[in-house]
Scaffold this active site. Sequence first.
Site, PDB file in Angstrom:
ATOM      1  N   ASP A  71       0.811  -1.216   0.000  1.00  0.00           N
ATOM      2  CA  ASP A  71       0.000   0.000   0.000  1.00  0.00           C
ATOM      3  C   ASP A  71       0.847   1.270   0.000  1.00  0.00           C
ATOM      4  O   ASP A  71       2.071   1.213   0.186  1.00  0.00           O
ATOM      5  CB  ASP A  71      -0.961   0.004   1.206  1.00  0.00           C
ATOM      6  CG  ASP A  71      -0.258  -0.343   2.516  1.00  0.00           C
ATOM      7  OD1 ASP A  71       0.988  -0.366   2.551  1.00  0.00           O
ATOM      8  OD2 ASP A  71      -0.958  -0.580   3.510  1.00  0.00           O
ATOM      9  N   ASN A 140      -7.585  -2.679  14.360  1.00  0.00           N
ATOM     10  CA  ASN A 140      -8.964  -2.970  13.950  1.00  0.00           C
ATOM     11  C   ASN A 140      -9.049  -4.132  12.949  1.00  0.00           C
ATOM     12  O   ASN A 140     -10.069  -4.351  12.333  1.00  0.00           O
ATOM     13  CB  ASN A 140      -9.616  -1.711  13.351  1.00  0.00           C
ATOM     14  CG  ASN A 140      -8.904  -1.228  12.088  1.00  0.00           C
ATOM     15  OD1 ASN A 140      -7.903  -1.807  11.662  1.00  0.00           O
ATOM     16  ND2 ASN A 140      -9.420  -0.169  11.487  1.00  0.00           N
ATOM     17  N   HIS A 142      -7.258  -4.449  10.144  1.00  0.00           N
ATOM     18  CA  HIS A 142      -6.964  -4.165   8.735  1.00  0.00           C
ATOM     19  C   HIS A 142      -5.639  -4.803   8.319  1.00  0.00           C
ATOM     20  O   HIS A 142      -4.733  -4.966   9.135  1.00  0.00           O
ATOM     21  CB  HIS A 142      -7.020  -2.664   8.413  1.00  0.00           C
ATOM     22  CG  HIS A 142      -5.851  -1.838   8.837  1.00  0.00           C
ATOM     23  ND1 HIS A 142      -5.982  -0.684   9.575  1.00  0.00           N
ATOM     24  CD2 HIS A 142      -4.515  -1.960   8.615  1.00  0.00           C
ATOM     25  CE1 HIS A 142      -4.789  -0.158   9.777  1.00  0.00           C
ATOM     26  NE2 HIS A 142      -3.883  -0.915   9.210  1.00  0.00           N
ATOM     27  N   GLU A 147      -9.640  -1.746   5.191  1.00  0.00           N
ATOM     28  CA  GLU A 147     -10.271  -1.371   6.446  1.00  0.00           C
ATOM     29  C   GLU A 147     -11.586  -2.122   6.646  1.00  0.00           C
ATOM     30  O   GLU A 147     -12.230  -2.521   5.672  1.00  0.00           O
ATOM     31  CB  GLU A 147     -10.569   0.137   6.421  1.00  0.00           C
ATOM     32  CG  GLU A 147      -9.334   1.019   6.344  1.00  0.00           C
ATOM     33  CD  GLU A 147      -8.705   1.249   7.706  1.00  0.00           C
ATOM     34  OE1 GLU A 147      -8.658   0.313   8.525  1.00  0.00           O
ATOM     35  OE2 GLU A 147      -8.242   2.376   7.941  1.00  0.00           O
TER      36      GLU A 147
HETATM   37  C1  GLP Z   1      -0.460   0.583   8.568  1.00  0.00           C
HETATM   38  C2  GLP Z   1      -0.137  -0.281   7.356  1.00  0.00           C
HETATM   39  C3  GLP Z   1      -0.338  -1.758   7.610  1.00  0.00           C
HETATM   40  C4  GLP Z   1       0.294  -2.151   8.940  1.00  0.00           C
HETATM   41  C5  GLP Z   1      -0.366  -1.376  10.051  1.00  0.00           C
HETATM   42  C6  GLP Z   1       0.151  -1.743  11.435  1.00  0.00           C
HETATM   43  O1  GLP Z   1      -1.766   1.021   8.602  1.00  0.00           O
HETATM   44  N1  GLP Z   1      -0.913   0.102   6.202  1.00  0.00           N
HETATM   45  O2  GLP Z   1       0.226  -2.510   6.550  1.00  0.00           O
HETATM   46  O3  GLP Z   1       0.161  -3.533   9.152  1.00  0.00           O
HETATM   47  O4  GLP Z   1      -0.142   0.014   9.832  1.00  0.00           O
HETATM   48  O5  GLP Z   1       1.346  -1.090  11.713  1.00  0.00           O
HETATM   49  P1  GLP Z   1       2.294  -1.411  12.916  1.00  0.00           P
HETATM   50  O6  GLP Z   1       3.060  -2.633  12.531  1.00  0.00           O
HETATM   51  O7  GLP Z   1       3.172  -0.209  13.051  1.00  0.00           O
HETATM   52  O8  GLP Z   1       1.432  -1.635  14.111  1.00  0.00           O
END
Ligand code: GLP
Length: 254
Positions: A71, A140, A142, A147
């Site tokens: 993404d 959440n 995702h 989402e």
């Molecule tokens: C972002 C990314 C996700 C990632 C998520 C969790 O929203 N788009 O790909 O998994 O954050 O991030 P973290 O690993 O910092 O908790």
Amino acid sequence: MKIKVVKDKKELGNFVSDIVCKIIKEKNEEGEKAVLGLATGTTPIPVYEELVRRYNNGDVDFFNTVTFNLDEYINLPQEDKNSYHTFMNENFIEHININKNNVHIPDGNAEDLEEEVKNYERILQDSGYQDLQILGIGHNGHIGFNEPGEFLLADTGITHLTNETIKANSRFFENINDVPKDAITMGMRTILNADKIVLMITGESKKEIAAKMLKQEGITSKYPATLLYLHPDLTLVLDEEAYNAAQEIINSEV
Ligand code: GLP
């Protein structure tokens, strides 16, 4: 679904790097390029650190590796410190010998975003989809930027961030209003097209979503990561912090 509990970040880095390196080696032996689906966020950082360490040690060669990121934010300049382009360059790409033409990250500043998402999916398809997709997870549920909601994207597309995600990701921005509201993300089918998926959950703060994933109660678009249960080769890797806290929740429910 396979479940693997690792002690800490170092063991996480080792466990996932072993999988990545095995795939690269196997593909190279077959005279093919390994196609890796990559993730951003703090969770996979120990994996990139370990892969860079192994590269510097001469244990792995990335020259024939192709990467596709999950993404990218829309309308955030690529050189912004919070863009996923910057994240990947700083944490991984600049430190290895990958051919830059084989690095794919959605362009959130493309003039025609509809064309960009179609093109991204097409290039991924032409590459035979991911041999391995690594994933983190939002609180959440995702994955990528898929989402929770009534409908989930099937293919790579444009998505709107929930307030919860904007809030979670605001920790990296000076002001919550600076967090982009939209993003490009691989869709659920895009992710599920990978031959192998590794989902990582670390830290006590992820205990609720870790418990949800461990219970494997069912599939719901309210928690997009639950769609991963449909995949025949899914490994859920948790560190002890997330696993133990999640088990406490599960035990308190029975
Ligand atoms: C972002 C990314 C996700 C990632 C998520 C969790 O929203 N788009 O790909 O998994 O954050 O991030 P973290 O690993 O910092 O908790």
